[in-house]
Design an enzyme around this catalytic site. Structure first.
Site, short mmCIF file in Angstrom:
data_model
loop_
_atom_site.label_atom_id
_atom_site.label_comp_id
_atom_site.label_asym_id
_atom_site.label_seq_id
_atom_site.Cartn_x
_atom_site.Cartn_y
_atom_site.Cartn_z
N LYS A 111 0.82 -1.22 0.00
CA LYS A 111 0.00 0.00 0.00
C LYS A 111 0.85 1.26 0.00
O LYS A 111 0.37 2.33 -0.37
CB LYS A 111 -0.97 0.00 1.20
CG LYS A 111 -2.11 -1.01 1.04
CD LYS A 111 -3.32 -0.66 1.88
CE LYS A 111 -4.51 -1.55 1.49
NZ LYS A 111 -5.72 -1.28 2.22
N LYS A 192 -6.31 -8.96 -6.60
CA LYS A 192 -7.64 -9.28 -6.08
C LYS A 192 -8.61 -8.14 -6.40
O LYS A 192 -8.19 -6.98 -6.53
CB LYS A 192 -7.60 -9.59 -4.59
CG LYS A 192 -7.47 -8.39 -3.71
CD LYS A 192 -7.75 -8.77 -2.26
CE LYS A 192 -7.59 -7.51 -1.43
NZ LYS A 192 -8.21 -7.53 -0.16
N LYS A 195 -12.19 -2.82 -3.51
CA LYS A 195 -13.12 -1.67 -3.55
C LYS A 195 -12.42 -0.35 -3.75
O LYS A 195 -13.03 0.62 -4.18
CB LYS A 195 -14.00 -1.65 -2.31
CG LYS A 195 -13.25 -1.55 -0.98
CD LYS A 195 -14.24 -1.49 0.17
CE LYS A 195 -13.99 -2.51 1.25
NZ LYS A 195 -12.70 -2.46 1.91
N1 AQP Z 1 -11.42 -9.99 -3.88
C1 AQP Z 1 -11.75 -10.58 -2.74
N2 AQP Z 1 -12.09 -11.89 -2.72
C2 AQP Z 1 -12.44 -12.48 -1.55
N3 AQP Z 1 -12.48 -11.85 -0.37
C3 AQP Z 1 -12.17 -10.53 -0.34
N4 AQP Z 1 -12.11 -9.62 0.63
C4 AQP Z 1 -11.74 -8.43 0.12
N5 AQP Z 1 -11.55 -8.53 -1.20
C5 AQP Z 1 -11.79 -9.83 -1.52
C6 AQP Z 1 -12.43 -9.88 2.02
O1 AQP Z 1 -13.31 -8.83 2.44
C7 AQP Z 1 -12.96 -8.38 3.74
C8 AQP Z 1 -12.71 -6.90 3.62
O2 AQP Z 1 -11.58 -6.49 4.16
P1 AQP Z 1 -11.15 -4.97 4.20
O3 AQP Z 1 -12.24 -4.05 3.86
O4 AQP Z 1 -10.51 -4.76 5.53
O5 AQP Z 1 -10.05 -4.77 3.16
P2 AQP Z 1 -9.43 -5.58 2.04
O6 AQP Z 1 -9.29 -7.03 2.36
O7 AQP Z 1 -8.17 -4.88 1.66
O8 AQP Z 1 -10.56 -5.42 0.95
P3 AQP Z 1 -10.55 -4.51 -0.31
O9 AQP Z 1 -11.91 -4.55 -0.93
O10 AQP Z 1 -9.40 -4.86 -1.20
O11 AQP Z 1 -10.35 -3.07 0.33
P4 AQP Z 1 -9.28 -1.97 0.02
O12 AQP Z 1 -9.36 -1.77 -1.47
O13 AQP Z 1 -9.74 -0.77 0.78
O14 AQP Z 1 -7.93 -2.47 0.48
C9 AQP Z 1 -11.78 -9.24 4.19
O15 AQP Z 1 -12.26 -10.31 4.96
C10 AQP Z 1 -11.21 -9.76 2.91
O16 AQP Z 1 -10.53 -11.02 3.05
#
Ligand code: AQP
Length: 327
Positions: A111, A192, A195
């Site tokens: 990040k 992956k 969002k």
């Molecule tokens: N692509 C994915 N496939 C399966 N599981 C996913 N999760 C996120 N993306 C996928 C799961 O959703 C939860 C959200 O975790 P988070 O909001 O703390 O952040 P993250 O994992 O970093 O999710 P994002 O969407 O990628 O957010 P940003 O873009 O803000 O970093 C977790 O349980 C994760 O495993």
């Protein structure tokens, strides 16, 4: 009944990846365990957030928790910032965390790479996450691959505290969900689905209109072949679309291969879009009802009250052990 805790950052619109990988499992977990599900707004600000967008996203994520099936009568649903003990224990644990441990975190490296100015909060984020978990005597933490390293640090910090100050924290375990898959980006299957990706075409938002979903899936990157076969190494894009299909329907990967044998990608993508629309439409309908009912405030108030009772007691115990003069 084991105690389970997990959270999602309001750092953008929730995606189909968040639903398949996290939310859907939360709904199953609440049937068997005592669950704490948070919208982790304090984590979201470790990267810059527009205040109005953060407010809207926080409400939207909370409403999607409920619309996906989280029941406030079964799960504690709350905002991290509503329970002050998170920030307080986060600080106490930050003082116990070594720089070297934080420097090794791959999520921080990812990040922060290429950024000119990096907030200190992005660096110390894992100590706050440790506080989130340890506040509630959590036994199980549903974690994706990318969070395993943070959970390991949480366990190390709990051990360290217990050794230094006497037995205080329960050591949490990771929980690998029974169902679910890691959903990859529609424009690049090596990343992956996220969002916070600036390209909205890379993800399906849980609130995307049906026609937007159809368009995004029709434009999803595939390969120059025409066989709908699951082989993540040689066909990562098609394999990812198949995982989405299987996750949103009763069909197995084998069923999907058989169904589209010899037909090319066109019919497969068309049906996939309908399967995703059918999965998300009922959630979107409930979401609109929840947003217009005004019930969110009451749910969050109750959730924070329940969580605070446990969290405040933990912080008090921790401060006492560390030598603070208690009020
Ligand atoms: N692509 C994915 N496939 C399966 N599981 C996913 N999760 C996120 N993306 C996928 C799961 O959703 C939860 C959200 O975790 P988070 O909001 O703390 O952040 P993250 O994992 O970093 O999710 P994002 O969407 O990628 O957010 P940003 O873009 O803000 O970093 C977790 O349980 C994760 O495993």
């Amino acid at each position: 009944m084991k105690r389970v805790l997990s959270g999602i950052q309001p750092s953008g619109q929730l995606t189909l990846g968040n639903y398949i990988g996290a939310l859907r499992n939360y709904v199953l977990l609440q049937e068997e365990h005592q669950c704490f599900f948070m919208v982790v707004d304090l984590h979201a600000i470790t990267v810059p957030q527009d205040p109005a967008a953060l407010r809207e996203q926080t409400e939207s994520v909370t409403a999607l928790f409920l619309a996906s099936g989280l029941d406030p009568a079964k799960s504690n649903v709350f905002l991290q910032s509503h329970v002050r003990a998170h920030a307080e224990l986060g600080w106490l644990l930050t003082t116990l965390t070594y720089m070297g441990e934080l420097e090794r975190m791959t999520q921080f490296k990812d990040k922060s790479s290429g950024k000119e100015s990096i907030g200190a909060g992005l660096f110390t984020y894992p100590s706050l996450m440790a506080a989130d978990i340890l506040l509630y005597d959590t036994e199980l933490v549903p974690v994706g691959d990318d969070q395993k390293q943070h959970l390991e640090l949480t366990r190390d910090l709990a051990h360290r505290f217990n050794q230094r100050y006497g037995d205080t924290f329960r050591i949490p375990d990771g929980y690998i969900p029974k169902v679910g898959a890691r959903i990859m980006s529609l424009d690049d299957a090596s990343k992956k689905m996220s969002k916070s990706n600036p390209n909205a075409g890379s993800y399906i938002a849980m609130l995307d209109e049906p026609d937007v979903i159809r368009k995004k899936i029709s434009r999803a990157v595939t390969d120059s072949g025409r066989e709908v076969t699951h082989d993540p190494a040689s066909k990562p894009e098609v394999s990812n679309l198949m995982s989405i299909y299987a996750s949103c329907s009763d069909l197995s990967l084998g069923d999907i291969e058989a169904k589209y044998a010899g037909q090319g990608y066109g019919p497969f993508k068309k049906d996939l879009a309908e399967v995703v629309v059918a999965t998300l439409e009922p959630i979107q309908k409930r979401y609109r009802e929840i947003r217009s009912s005004g019930e969110l405030q009451a749910v969050l108030k109750q959730g924070a009250e329940n969580a605070s009772v446990i969290a405040e007691a933990t912080v008090r115990k921790v401060k006492e052990k560390m030598g603070f003069v208690l009020p």
